[in-house]
Design an enzyme around this catalytic site. Sequence first.
Site, short mmCIF file in Angstrom:
data_model
loop_
_atom_site.label_atom_id
_atom_site.label_comp_id
_atom_site.label_asym_id
_atom_site.label_seq_id
_atom_site.Cartn_x
_atom_site.Cartn_y
_atom_site.Cartn_z
N GLY A 72 82.57 1.64 70.91
CA GLY A 72 83.49 2.75 71.27
C GLY A 72 83.05 3.95 70.56
N LEU A 120 83.02 6.73 72.23
CA LEU A 120 81.99 7.19 73.36
C LEU A 120 81.77 8.72 73.33
CD1 LEU A 120 83.58 4.97 76.13
CD2 LEU A 120 81.94 4.35 74.45
N HIS A 121 80.59 8.82 73.64
CA HIS A 121 79.96 10.31 73.65
C HIS A 121 79.09 10.12 75.20
CE1 HIS A 121 76.20 8.67 72.28
NE2 HIS A 121 76.64 8.28 71.47
N HIS A 169 76.87 7.31 75.79
CA HIS A 169 77.24 6.28 76.33
C HIS A 169 77.55 6.45 77.79
CE1 HIS A 169 78.73 5.65 72.34
NE2 HIS A 169 78.24 4.46 72.42
N GLN A 212 67.98 4.72 74.64
CA GLN A 212 66.51 4.84 74.02
C GLN A 212 66.85 5.27 72.49
OE1 GLN A 212 63.27 6.81 75.67
NE2 GLN A 212 62.90 7.29 73.52
N ASP A 215 68.65 4.23 70.11
CA ASP A 215 68.33 2.98 69.33
C ASP A 215 66.91 2.16 70.25
OD1 ASP A 215 70.92 2.67 67.46
OD2 ASP A 215 71.51 3.38 69.35
N SER A 275 75.29 10.97 69.12
CA SER A 275 75.76 9.74 68.31
C SER A 275 77.26 9.61 68.00
CB SER A 275 74.80 9.79 66.86
OG SER A 275 75.41 8.97 65.93
#
Lengths: 286, 286
Positions: B31, B33-34, B37, B151, B153, B188
Amino acid sequence: MIITGSIEKARMISCKRAKLGKAVGFIPTMGALHKGHLSLVKKARKECDFLMVSIFINPTQFGSKGGYKGYPRSLAKDKKQLKEEGVDLLFLPKESTMYPLGKERASVCVCENNLSKTLCGESRPGHFKGVCTILTKLFNILRPNIAYFGQKDYQQALIVKKLVKDLNFSTKIRVLPIIREEDNLAMSSRNIYLKGLARKSSRCLYQALELAKKLIKSRERDPKRVINQMKQLVKSGELAKIDYIEIVDASSLKKLKWIKGKVLIVLAVYIKKVRLIDNIILNVKK
Amino acid sequence: MIITGSIEKARMISCKRAKLGKAVGFIPTMGALHKGHLSLVKKARKECDFLMVSIFINPTQFGSKGGYKGYPRSLAKDKKQLKEEGVDLLFLPKESTMYPLGKERASVCVCENNLSKTLCGESRPGHFKGVCTILTKLFNILRPNIAYFGQKDYQQALIVKKLVKDLNFSTKIRVLPIIREEDNLAMSSRNIYLKGLARKSSRCLYQALELAKKLIKSRERDPKRVINQMKQLVKSGELAKIDYIEIVDASSLKKLKWIKGKVLIVLAVYIKKVRLIDNIILNVKK
């Protein structure tokens, strides 16, 4: 009976049946099939539309190389029996198929950290990690609706149930009773290594379980006293070396201070170099 | 958009689509979300017939309780955005649904024991075990054909690819580029905690990556010298505390003695108490 060693082919065939709404059953084995395995096959054959069996001697669940190398193999006979029982698919992967980079470079593993710490898990470190990992792989490839296990490996069956629950597999786990030889030795692939006196000595496992049952029936409730008498019986026989003898709660596998409820009486004994296990479950009212 | 917190309902809906031969896509999220996402959602929406997103803040991948409790939440906004993007199913389980006996009594876990030993895995012990376990659960419930990861992560994406390969999931893993703010800060969920000077300081991560790129372009091949200059740049900023800065092989994540091939330049930096990560991949010819 379709026989394949290909992950993709096995996956595709199973997936196709599942899409048609068929009940897809699965029995994972390491081969060297005996009447215990066949009892699973017969039951599964009745319950499922499409029945899959795998034969794969999983190297990651053996502690020593000897255990793996020395594991009995009878592939031609196994195939014949499975065909006769009406199995639909035999999945027969090579080691290089299941561990394409070598088992050392398969860096992902599946562990159970509670039930696997005791009994066979204590005697065979890493064994259940190997079992959980290979079953996760096989379940992911074959996606069975139902998978069948024998009660002889009671701890394994309990761990597989936990695996399925904790990781949200949709597979149902069925555990079927131990099948025994005429003298009550539990069926095992390793029994073929028992000849002459060793074969005779192996009766001590079931005799010890019968003794425990008798003692508990005559109102003995102290697990230590029961275990001691079982140990004496096993020790008095020739060739036998005890790995463990325990009386535990049948759900948690925790040791009991007092025999009550659903209890598992379980033992592992070496007859010469052959490791045998057996168990019974009792419902002890008070 | 169907919204459900029920494992059985989500499983059934996804399974039904898969049976119809639909391409079923999945984006697991926590969740908050940005645009990062949403870039996954947009891409997946184009590639899949049926698109599922999960929002679950997984407690087992946080080292400290604070990390879990302090994780940003914006459910109402998340739902609105996902609906607008045309997501078909939002899976929104409660903690008690994913860990019905409590997360401590979920005794089965999935571990990666090689790629997860370094970088974020070293700084956050147990983190990737939590990630691998929850993804195995989500994959088993939703059985996607394709799952999407960012990417940013990078290490996580690499570990997920290994998870899928080693455990024979049939899911394909797609890794999509980092999305950045106007000043190049990687998107993030934690960025909302960066205000004023902290927000400005956070630029040092990308600046350090740009510096490394420039040095390598001007033929520097010694990773130690590049890392040292990156460290100096980050240290010279206010509020920044380095967790790690590394140059590693982009496939094995092993440290390099010499910069060559496909290399990952990666860093984790605390800005005040907010832990930020970023990375770039370079193909260095010689």
